[in-house]
Design a protein around this motif. Structure first.
Motif, PDB file in Angstrom:
ATOM      1  N   SER A 153      42.508  27.011  45.440  1.00 47.89           N
ATOM      2  CA  SER A 153      43.698  27.731  44.987  1.00 47.89           C
ATOM      3  C   SER A 153      43.292  28.918  44.135  1.00 47.89           C
ATOM      4  O   SER A 153      42.214  28.944  43.559  1.00 47.89           O
ATOM      5  CB  SER A 153      44.652  26.797  44.232  1.00 47.89           C
ATOM      6  N   ALA A 154      44.173  29.884  44.086  1.00 55.08           N
ATOM      7  CA  ALA A 154      43.911  31.096  43.324  1.00 55.08           C
ATOM      8  C   ALA A 154      45.163  31.451  42.534  1.00 55.08           C
ATOM      9  O   ALA A 154      46.266  31.454  43.078  1.00 55.08           O
ATOM     10  CB  ALA A 154      43.542  32.241  44.260  1.00 55.08           C
ATOM     11  N   ASP A 155      44.984  31.696  41.230  1.00 50.40           N
ATOM     12  CA  ASP A 155      46.076  32.209  40.401  1.00 50.40           C
ATOM     13  C   ASP A 155      45.910  33.709  40.338  1.00 50.40           C
ATOM     14  O   ASP A 155      44.942  34.206  39.783  1.00 50.40           O
ATOM     15  CB  ASP A 155      46.017  31.613  38.992  1.00 50.40           C
ATOM     16  N   TRP A 156      46.853  34.396  40.911  1.00 51.80           N
ATOM     17  CA  TRP A 156      46.765  35.851  40.947  1.00 51.80           C
ATOM     18  C   TRP A 156      47.485  36.457  39.756  1.00 51.80           C
ATOM     19  O   TRP A 156      48.586  36.045  39.404  1.00 51.80           O
ATOM     20  CB  TRP A 156      47.388  36.371  42.245  1.00 51.80           C
ATOM     21  N   HIS A 157      46.890  37.455  39.164  1.00 51.21           N
ATOM     22  CA  HIS A 157      47.514  38.203  38.072  1.00 51.21           C
ATOM     23  C   HIS A 157      47.982  39.551  38.625  1.00 51.21           C
ATOM     24  O   HIS A 157      47.653  39.900  39.760  1.00 51.21           O
ATOM     25  CB  HIS A 157      46.501  38.378  36.938  1.00 51.21           C
ATOM     26  N   ALA A 185      46.908  42.321  38.450  1.00 48.75           N
ATOM     27  CA  ALA A 185      45.828  43.222  38.859  1.00 48.75           C
ATOM     28  C   ALA A 185      45.415  43.031  40.312  1.00 48.75           C
ATOM     29  O   ALA A 185      44.535  43.744  40.797  1.00 48.75           O
ATOM     30  CB  ALA A 185      44.609  43.030  37.956  1.00 48.75           C
ATOM     31  N   ILE A 186      46.031  42.087  41.009  1.00 50.86           N
ATOM     32  CA  ILE A 186      45.692  41.917  42.425  1.00 50.86           C
ATOM     33  C   ILE A 186      46.451  42.969  43.238  1.00 50.86           C
ATOM     34  O   ILE A 186      47.632  43.210  43.015  1.00 50.86           O
ATOM     35  CB  ILE A 186      46.018  40.480  42.892  1.00 50.86           C
ATOM     36  N   SER A 187      45.746  43.592  44.166  1.00 45.12           N
ATOM     37  CA  SER A 187      46.309  44.694  44.946  1.00 45.12           C
ATOM     38  C   SER A 187      47.512  44.264  45.779  1.00 45.12           C
ATOM     39  O   SER A 187      47.685  43.084  46.072  1.00 45.12           O
ATOM     40  CB  SER A 187      45.248  45.238  45.900  1.00 45.12           C
ATOM     41  N   THR A 218      38.624  38.933  47.276  1.00 43.08           N
ATOM     42  CA  THR A 218      39.972  39.478  47.256  1.00 43.08           C
ATOM     43  C   THR A 218      39.886  40.970  46.935  1.00 43.08           C
ATOM     44  O   THR A 218      38.798  41.550  46.986  1.00 43.08           O
ATOM     45  CB  THR A 218      40.880  38.706  46.268  1.00 43.08           C
ATOM     46  N   ARG A 219      41.022  41.569  46.635  1.00 46.33           N
ATOM     47  CA  ARG A 219      41.051  42.989  46.286  1.00 46.33           C
ATOM     48  C   ARG A 219      41.862  43.150  45.018  1.00 46.33           C
ATOM     49  O   ARG A 219      42.903  42.530  44.863  1.00 46.33           O
ATOM     50  CB  ARG A 219      41.711  43.799  47.413  1.00 46.33           C
ATOM     51  N   MET A 220      41.372  44.013  44.132  1.00 49.57           N
ATOM     52  CA  MET A 220      42.050  44.144  42.839  1.00 49.57           C
ATOM     53  C   MET A 220      42.365  45.599  42.503  1.00 49.57           C
ATOM     54  O   MET A 220      41.868  46.519  43.121  1.00 49.57           O
ATOM     55  CB  MET A 220      41.178  43.533  41.739  1.00 49.57           C
ATOM     56  N   ARG A 221      43.222  45.760  41.488  1.00 49.65           N
ATOM     57  CA  ARG A 221      43.570  47.083  40.991  1.00 49.65           C
ATOM     58  C   ARG A 221      42.827  47.316  39.681  1.00 49.65           C
ATOM     59  O   ARG A 221      42.840  46.461  38.803  1.00 49.65           O
ATOM     60  CB  ARG A 221      45.065  47.142  40.666  1.00 49.65           C
ATOM     61  N   VAL A 229      40.193  47.596  45.097  1.00 50.56           N
ATOM     62  CA  VAL A 229      38.764  47.446  44.860  1.00 50.56           C
ATOM     63  C   VAL A 229      38.345  46.061  45.335  1.00 50.56           C
ATOM     64  O   VAL A 229      38.834  45.054  44.832  1.00 50.56           O
ATOM     65  CB  VAL A 229      38.421  47.607  43.359  1.00 50.56           C
ATOM     66  N   TYR A 269      44.850  40.056  49.747  1.00 49.41           N
ATOM     67  CA  TYR A 269      43.898  39.462  50.676  1.00 49.41           C
ATOM     68  C   TYR A 269      43.157  38.377  49.919  1.00 49.41           C
ATOM     69  O   TYR A 269      42.862  38.536  48.733  1.00 49.41           O
ATOM     70  CB  TYR A 269      42.932  40.552  51.124  1.00 49.41           C
ATOM     71  N   GLN A 270      42.884  37.300  50.579  1.00 48.60           N
ATOM     72  CA  GLN A 270      42.074  36.261  49.958  1.00 48.60           C
ATOM     73  C   GLN A 270      41.247  35.583  51.030  1.00 48.60           C
ATOM     74  O   GLN A 270      41.769  35.195  52.061  1.00 48.60           O
ATOM     75  CB  GLN A 270      42.978  35.222  49.268  1.00 48.60           C
ATOM     76  N   ASN A 313      41.983  47.156  31.930  1.00 47.76           N
ATOM     77  CA  ASN A 313      43.293  47.162  32.566  1.00 47.76           C
ATOM     78  C   ASN A 313      44.354  46.878  31.509  1.00 47.76           C
ATOM     79  O   ASN A 313      44.028  46.371  30.435  1.00 47.76           O
ATOM     80  CB  ASN A 313      43.343  46.053  33.641  1.00 47.76           C
ATOM     81  N   PRO A 314      45.629  47.183  31.797  1.00 46.46           N
ATOM     82  CA  PRO A 314      46.672  46.860  30.816  1.00 46.46           C
ATOM     83  C   PRO A 314      46.683  45.362  30.484  1.00 46.46           C
ATOM     84  O   PRO A 314      46.963  44.981  29.363  1.00 46.46           O
ATOM     85  CB  PRO A 314      47.963  47.268  31.513  1.00 46.46           C
ATOM     86  N   LEU A 315      46.424  44.542  31.486  1.00 44.91           N
ATOM     87  CA  LEU A 315      46.349  43.100  31.271  1.00 44.91           C
ATOM     88  C   LEU A 315      44.952  42.648  31.670  1.00 44.91           C
ATOM     89  O   LEU A 315      44.431  43.092  32.682  1.00 44.91           O
ATOM     90  CB  LEU A 315      47.393  42.374  32.134  1.00 44.91           C
ATOM     91  N   GLY A 367      43.690  39.718  32.750  1.00 47.35           N
ATOM     92  CA  GLY A 367      43.476  38.759  33.837  1.00 47.35           C
ATOM     93  C   GLY A 367      43.482  39.420  35.199  1.00 47.35           C
ATOM     94  O   GLY A 367      44.266  40.327  35.457  1.00 47.35           O
ATOM     95  N   ILE A 368      42.590  38.973  36.076  1.00 46.80           N
ATOM     96  CA  ILE A 368      42.625  39.428  37.461  1.00 46.80           C
ATOM     97  C   ILE A 368      42.950  38.249  38.365  1.00 46.80           C
ATOM     98  O   ILE A 368      43.969  38.228  39.038  1.00 46.80           O
ATOM     99  CB  ILE A 368      41.295  40.098  37.885  1.00 46.80           C
ATOM    100  N   VAL A 369      42.081  37.265  38.328  1.00 47.96           N
ATOM    101  CA  VAL A 369      42.318  36.113  39.196  1.00 47.96           C
ATOM    102  C   VAL A 369      41.597  34.898  38.628  1.00 47.96           C
ATOM    103  O   VAL A 369      40.586  35.024  37.930  1.00 47.96           O
ATOM    104  CB  VAL A 369      41.869  36.431  40.647  1.00 47.96           C
ATOM    105  N   SER A 370      42.154  33.716  38.894  1.00 45.53           N
ATOM    106  CA  SER A 370      41.494  32.462  38.544  1.00 45.53           C
ATOM    107  C   SER A 370      41.460  31.599  39.792  1.00 45.53           C
ATOM    108  O   SER A 370      42.486  31.387  40.428  1.00 45.53           O
ATOM    109  CB  SER A 370      42.279  31.720  37.458  1.00 45.53           C
ATOM    110  N   TYR A 371      40.270  31.128  40.132  1.00 47.36           N
ATOM    111  CA  TYR A 371      40.132  30.288  41.315  1.00 47.36           C
ATOM    112  C   TYR A 371      39.881  28.854  40.904  1.00 47.36           C
ATOM    113  O   TYR A 371      39.213  28.601  39.902  1.00 47.36           O
ATOM    114  CB  TYR A 371      38.921  30.724  42.141  1.00 47.36           C
TER     115      TYR A 371
END
Lengths: 154, 109
Positions: free
Chosen positions: B63-67, B69-71, A117-120, A70, B75-76, A96-98, A100-104
């Motif tokens: 910077s990006a901290d990916w969890h 849930a990132i596919s 970006t792209r996420m699940r 997504v 891609y960034q 989602n199970p967790l 957090g997705i992303v922190s910039y």
């Protein structure tokens, strides 16, 4: 899509990956995050501070056909100068199970507080995006994404 | 099992001073979330790239901290305001401790 099928080969497993993941989630009845989990995460970061609306442009599809990939595009309004810039942006999902997705973390060198970006997404849910400005101001934006495939029956 | 992650980065080679450029990055990685189960019902251990960072001439930019849930094949993209010529360093940090890097030159003027 069952586990045996997914386990046949790595290639298949990769392709079938998240379908299986979602299926296994259903089977195992794993706990999902909810609004409270997201609120707790925010509390850990920012305590009881309030979030203002506005400034954040959260671009996600209204309907995601494939919950595995997504696209998400975030843009925060800011001059991005040394005195006034966006320090951090955190993205959470409440289904989602967790959570957090992303922190910039941005710097004034970015020129523009924007990232994609792209996420699940495991199911139809809300995306919560918070931005922390260099002066400590906090902003929040929410969007709902309807997940049709790859979700839990959407 | 898995192939070595290969980063791909798209940065314009040239930019005018003060121009805003978009940087697009992609790296091949399965981003195993740690949520899936294998055929035996055992949880497949988590293995994701948990941090992406970009610096220009040694100074951190983004910077990006990916969890989890990132596919897969994350891609960034992000932006950079070009002021001087130099070199970008992009770093991806894996859960297993490995680091993948890419370098790109940018000419301003």
């Amino acid at each position: 899509m069952d586990f045996q099928q997914a386990g046949l080969s790595r290639r298949n497993a990769l392709k079938a990956g998240a379908f299986a993941a979602v299926a296994s989630l259903l089977g195992a009845k794993l706990a999902f995050a909810d609004e409270k989990t997201v609120a707790n995460e925010l509390k850990k970061l920012y305590g009881d501070k309030a979030f203002a609306a506005g400034k954040i442009k959260l671009d996600v599809p209204e309907i995601a056909e494939n919950g595995l990939v997504v696209p998400i595009n975030i843009e925060v309004e800011s001059p991005m100068t040394d005195a006034d810039y966006v320090k951090a942006v955190h993205v959470y999902a409440d289904g989602n199970p967790l959570p957090g997705i992303v922190s910039y973390s941005f710097t004034p060198a970015c020129g523009k507080a924007s990232a994609a970006t792209r996420m699940r997404l495991a199911q139809t849910q809300n995306i919560v995006c918070v931005a922390e400005m260099s002066n400590g101001a906090l902003h929040m934006a929410k969007a709902n994404v309807k997940v049709t495939i790859g979700g839990c029956g959407g | 099992m898995s192939t070595k992650p290969t980063p791909r980065v798209r940065v314009p080679a040239k930019a005018a001073a003060g121009e805003m450029i978009e940087i697009k990055t992609l790296i091949s990685h399965e981003m195993e979330s740690g949520q899936r189960k294998d055929a035996k019902g055992e949880t497949i251990p988590r293995k994701i790239i948990n941090k992406f960072s970009a610096s220009f001439n040694g100074k951190p930019v983004f910077s990006a901290d990916w969890h989890p849930a990132i596919s897969a094949n994350p891609y960034q993209s992000f932006f950079f305001k070009a002021t001087e010529s130099g070199e970008f360093t992009f770093t991806w940090k894996d859960d297993d401790g490995s680091e993948y890097t890419a370098k790109n030159k940018l000419t301003v003027g």
